[in-house]
Scaffold this motif. Structure first.
Motif, PDB file in Angstrom:
ATOM      1  N   ILE A 192      45.303  40.646  29.796  1.00 32.58           N
ATOM      2  CA  ILE A 192      44.250  41.632  30.056  1.00 32.58           C
ATOM      3  C   ILE A 192      44.685  42.580  31.174  1.00 32.58           C
ATOM      4  O   ILE A 192      44.561  43.809  31.057  1.00 32.58           O
ATOM      5  N   ASP A 193      45.204  42.034  32.262  1.00 27.97           N
ATOM      6  CA  ASP A 193      45.610  42.887  33.389  1.00 27.97           C
ATOM      7  C   ASP A 193      46.793  43.786  33.040  1.00 27.97           C
ATOM      8  O   ASP A 193      46.931  44.871  33.613  1.00 27.97           O
ATOM      9  N   HIS A 194      47.639  43.350  32.124  1.00 27.30           N
ATOM     10  CA  HIS A 194      48.751  44.205  31.675  1.00 27.30           C
ATOM     11  C   HIS A 194      48.209  45.527  31.132  1.00 27.30           C
ATOM     12  O   HIS A 194      48.726  46.604  31.468  1.00 27.30           O
ATOM     13  N   PHE A 195      47.170  45.459  30.314  1.00 33.80           N
ATOM     14  CA  PHE A 195      46.609  46.682  29.742  1.00 33.80           C
ATOM     15  C   PHE A 195      45.709  47.414  30.725  1.00 33.80           C
ATOM     16  O   PHE A 195      45.605  48.644  30.681  1.00 33.80           O
ATOM     17  N   GLU A 196      45.053  46.673  31.622  1.00 31.73           N
ATOM     18  CA  GLU A 196      44.230  47.333  32.633  1.00 31.73           C
ATOM     19  C   GLU A 196      45.079  48.226  33.529  1.00 31.73           C
ATOM     20  O   GLU A 196      44.641  49.291  33.973  1.00 31.73           O
ATOM     21  N   ARG A 197      46.305  47.816  33.800  1.00 35.46           N
ATOM     22  CA  ARG A 197      47.182  48.606  34.675  1.00 35.46           C
ATOM     23  C   ARG A 197      47.618  49.915  34.041  1.00 35.46           C
ATOM     24  O   ARG A 197      47.865  50.898  34.744  1.00 35.46           O
ATOM     25  N   VAL A 198      47.731  49.950  32.710  1.00 34.39           N
ATOM     26  CA  VAL A 198      48.216  51.166  32.056  1.00 34.39           C
ATOM     27  C   VAL A 198      47.083  52.061  31.577  1.00 34.39           C
ATOM     28  O   VAL A 198      47.320  53.108  30.985  1.00 34.39           O
ATOM     29  N   GLY A 199      45.839  51.665  31.822  1.00 35.19           N
ATOM     30  CA  GLY A 199      44.706  52.513  31.485  1.00 35.19           C
ATOM     31  C   GLY A 199      44.090  52.184  30.150  1.00 35.19           C
ATOM     32  O   GLY A 199      44.432  52.810  29.142  1.00 35.19           O
ATOM     33  N   PRO A 200      43.174  51.225  30.128  1.00 34.08           N
ATOM     34  CA  PRO A 200      42.559  50.820  28.860  1.00 34.08           C
ATOM     35  C   PRO A 200      41.504  51.819  28.400  1.00 34.08           C
ATOM     36  O   PRO A 200      41.015  52.648  29.182  1.00 34.08           O
ATOM     37  N   ALA A 201      41.135  51.717  27.143  1.00 34.34           N
ATOM     38  CA  ALA A 201      40.056  52.558  26.628  1.00 34.34           C
ATOM     39  C   ALA A 201      38.723  52.155  27.221  1.00 34.34           C
ATOM     40  O   ALA A 201      37.836  52.995  27.415  1.00 34.34           O
ATOM     41  N   LEU A 202      38.581  50.866  27.536  1.00 32.48           N
ATOM     42  CA  LEU A 202      37.306  50.330  28.004  1.00 32.48           C
ATOM     43  C   LEU A 202      37.598  49.284  29.075  1.00 32.48           C
ATOM     44  O   LEU A 202      37.770  48.113  28.764  1.00 32.48           O
ATOM     45  N   SER A 203      37.665  49.705  30.334  1.00 31.87           N
ATOM     46  CA  SER A 203      38.043  48.777  31.398  1.00 31.87           C
ATOM     47  C   SER A 203      37.092  47.588  31.461  1.00 31.87           C
ATOM     48  O   SER A 203      35.876  47.718  31.287  1.00 31.87           O
ATOM     49  N   ALA A 204      37.660  46.424  31.722  1.00 31.93           N
ATOM     50  CA  ALA A 204      36.886  45.187  31.810  1.00 31.93           C
ATOM     51  C   ALA A 204      36.476  44.871  33.242  1.00 31.93           C
ATOM     52  O   ALA A 204      35.912  43.802  33.492  1.00 31.93           O
ATOM     53  N   TYR A 205      36.763  45.774  34.179  1.00 33.99           N
ATOM     54  CA  TYR A 205      36.416  45.554  35.582  1.00 33.99           C
ATOM     55  C   TYR A 205      35.216  46.432  35.958  1.00 33.99           C
ATOM     56  O   TYR A 205      35.321  47.658  35.964  1.00 33.99           O
ATOM     57  N   PRO A 206      34.064  45.819  36.263  1.00 39.36           N
ATOM     58  CA  PRO A 206      32.894  46.615  36.638  1.00 39.36           C
ATOM     59  C   PRO A 206      33.165  47.491  37.853  1.00 39.36           C
ATOM     60  O   PRO A 206      33.992  47.158  38.710  1.00 39.36           O
ATOM     61  N   GLU A 207      32.440  48.587  37.930  1.00 35.43           N
ATOM     62  CA  GLU A 207      32.631  49.518  39.043  1.00 35.43           C
ATOM     63  C   GLU A 207      31.938  49.033  40.312  1.00 35.43           C
ATOM     64  O   GLU A 207      32.430  49.245  41.417  1.00 35.43           O
ATOM     65  N   SER A 208      30.789  48.398  40.177  1.00 37.47           N
ATOM     66  CA  SER A 208      30.058  47.882  41.338  1.00 37.47           C
ATOM     67  C   SER A 208      30.838  46.737  41.975  1.00 37.47           C
ATOM     68  O   SER A 208      31.249  45.803  41.287  1.00 37.47           O
ATOM     69  N   PRO A 209      31.062  46.764  43.296  1.00 41.46           N
ATOM     70  CA  PRO A 209      31.789  45.671  43.956  1.00 41.46           C
ATOM     71  C   PRO A 209      31.138  44.307  43.746  1.00 41.46           C
ATOM     72  O   PRO A 209      31.835  43.312  43.546  1.00 41.46           O
ATOM     73  N   ARG A 210      29.812  44.246  43.786  1.00 43.80           N
ATOM     74  CA  ARG A 210      29.137  42.967  43.592  1.00 43.80           C
ATOM     75  C   ARG A 210      29.318  42.474  42.154  1.00 43.80           C
ATOM     76  O   ARG A 210      29.564  41.287  41.916  1.00 43.80           O
ATOM     77  N   GLN A 211      29.176  43.373  41.201  1.00 46.11           N
ATOM     78  CA  GLN A 211      29.382  42.994  39.813  1.00 46.11           C
ATOM     79  C   GLN A 211      30.837  42.569  39.575  1.00 46.11           C
ATOM     80  O   GLN A 211      31.101  41.605  38.844  1.00 46.11           O
ATOM     81  N   ARG A 212      31.761  43.264  40.206  1.00 48.36           N
ATOM     82  CA  ARG A 212      33.166  42.916  40.029  1.00 48.36           C
ATOM     83  C   ARG A 212      33.454  41.526  40.592  1.00 48.36           C
ATOM     84  O   ARG A 212      34.175  40.728  39.980  1.00 48.36           O
TER      85      ARG A 212
END
Length: 374
Positions: free
Chosen positions: A72-92
């Motif tokens: 998952i992190d491999h694709f998150e680093r290159v820019g996924p279509a739908l990031s799996a990491y919430p933007e809110s720090p608490r949610q993350r």
């Protein structure tokens, strides 16, 4: 990202393959899933990673990525279509916490329901593992090996009623939230969703006995499993859900899931982390030393703790520390106000071992877990 297919080596009944497969589908990434029994896995992948383990992703360029979290992190680093990491720090932070829960805290429940009820779901499991009628079938041997893990996971006659009570409590906590929201943090899946999906799909949502309980007691949880396995967001029944929840909405309904995490693994988490720290101090490893004598060895000792109030002794896996460190990194990235909120949440739910200072660290290098020194 490319028309050239990625190769995902995994299996439908594999707990750790599920999150990687679901993520690839959600991102619209073209891939082919192959069994680790495939000749090219043994000829090309195993020599490169040094052990037989799934899932493993092979990119069109020949790069190998092992473990669903790293895939998952491999694709998150290159820019996924739908990031799996919430933007809110608490949610993350909560997403990391739930990823840890799915990856480590639900192993006991998943393995209990799969193997303690083998007699009544043998046809399904034999089919899933590809077992033939031959007594020397390697797949049958693999199944016996899996069953042998139960004592080390704390599955015993005195804990089984507590495990099953806990599964019911988990379904109730998830049902309360997923009856209102399609995913944990709104209209799109997070790393927390993918982490919980591993055991809740592969074992508890497919194997007949626990899947029947899920469908009868928690239909919204079963619907969530369907959503995560779909190639799109699959929310026609909740069309108003869009993107991440605004601000920190719905965190109160998620505290029930945090409470269940604490009840299921809180007491043992402290004991396991203390055992890992003690082992590390006695071993005094050099940076980069493997965490175990053999790459395929996942457990390095036993820890005495308590499971839902019952004395227990369970195996200790260094991979647990690898996952805890990810959660602690998210904890450390919070602002002072958010950190106070998170520390209070952990303390209220018996999870204060997360964030406790320690010297032992686990990293993954060349596809195996190693000790990391500053």
């Amino acid at each position: 990202m490319t028309d050239a297919p990625y190769i995902l080596y995994g299996l439908p009944h594999s707990l750790y393959t599920g999150p990687a497969r679901a993520y690839l589908r959600k991102q619209g990434i073209t891939f082919a899933e192959r069994s680790p029994r495939a000749p090219e896995y043994r000829a090309q992948v195993m020599p490169a990673i040094g052990r037989s383990i799934i899932p493993v992703l092979v990119t069109p360029q020949g790069e190998i990525v092992q473990d669903s979290v790293d895939i998952i992190d491999h694709f998150e680093r290159v820019g996924p279509a739908l990031s799996a990491y919430p933007e809110s720090p608490r949610q993350r932070f909560l997403a990391h916490l739930f990823q840890l829960f799915g990856s480590q805290g639900l192993l006991r429940t998943a393995m209990h329901y799969r193997w303690s009820y083998y007699d009544v779901q043998a046809a399904f499991l034999d089919h899933a593992f590809g077992v033939s009628g031959a007594q020397d079938d390697p797949s049958r041997g693999a199944m016996r090996k899996m069953q042998s893990y139960l004592p080390g996971l704390g599955v015993r006659p005195d804990t089984i009623p507590l495990i099953e009570q806990g599964y019911g409590d988990l379904l109730a906590a998830l049902e309360a939230h997923l009856s209102v929201h399609p995913y944990l943090f709104g209209g799109r899946p997070s790393i927390g969703d993918y982490g919980l999906f591993g055991p809740l799909f592969a074992h508890l949502g497919r194997d007949p006995v626990p899947a029947d309980l899920m469908k009868r007691l928690a239909p919204a949880v079963f619907r969530w499993i369907e959503r995560l396995h779909a190639p799109d967001l699959d929310i026609p029944d909740m069309p108003e859900a869009e993107g991440w929840l605004a601000g920190d909405a719905a965190l109160d309904t998620l505290e029930g899931l945090v409470a269940e995490m604490g009840a299921e693994m809180g007491a043992e988490l402290g004991a396991k982390l203390a055992a890992l720290e003690d082992h590390y101090q006695r071993l005094a490893p050099v940076d980069g030393d493997p965490v175990s004598a053999k790459p395929h060895q996942r457990t390095i000792g036993q820890a005495a703790g308590r499971y839902r109030g019952v004395p227990d002794e369970v195996g200790v896996q260094p991979y647990l520390l690898y996952m805890v460190q990810r959660t602690e990194a998210a904890l450390g990235a919070l602002s002072a106000e958010d950190r106070r909120w998170a520390d209070d949440l952990l303390a209220r739910n018996g999870l204060s071992a997360i964030g406790t200072p320690r010297q032992a660290r686990v990293d993954r290098r060349h596809h195996i877990e190693v000790w990391a020194r500053p």
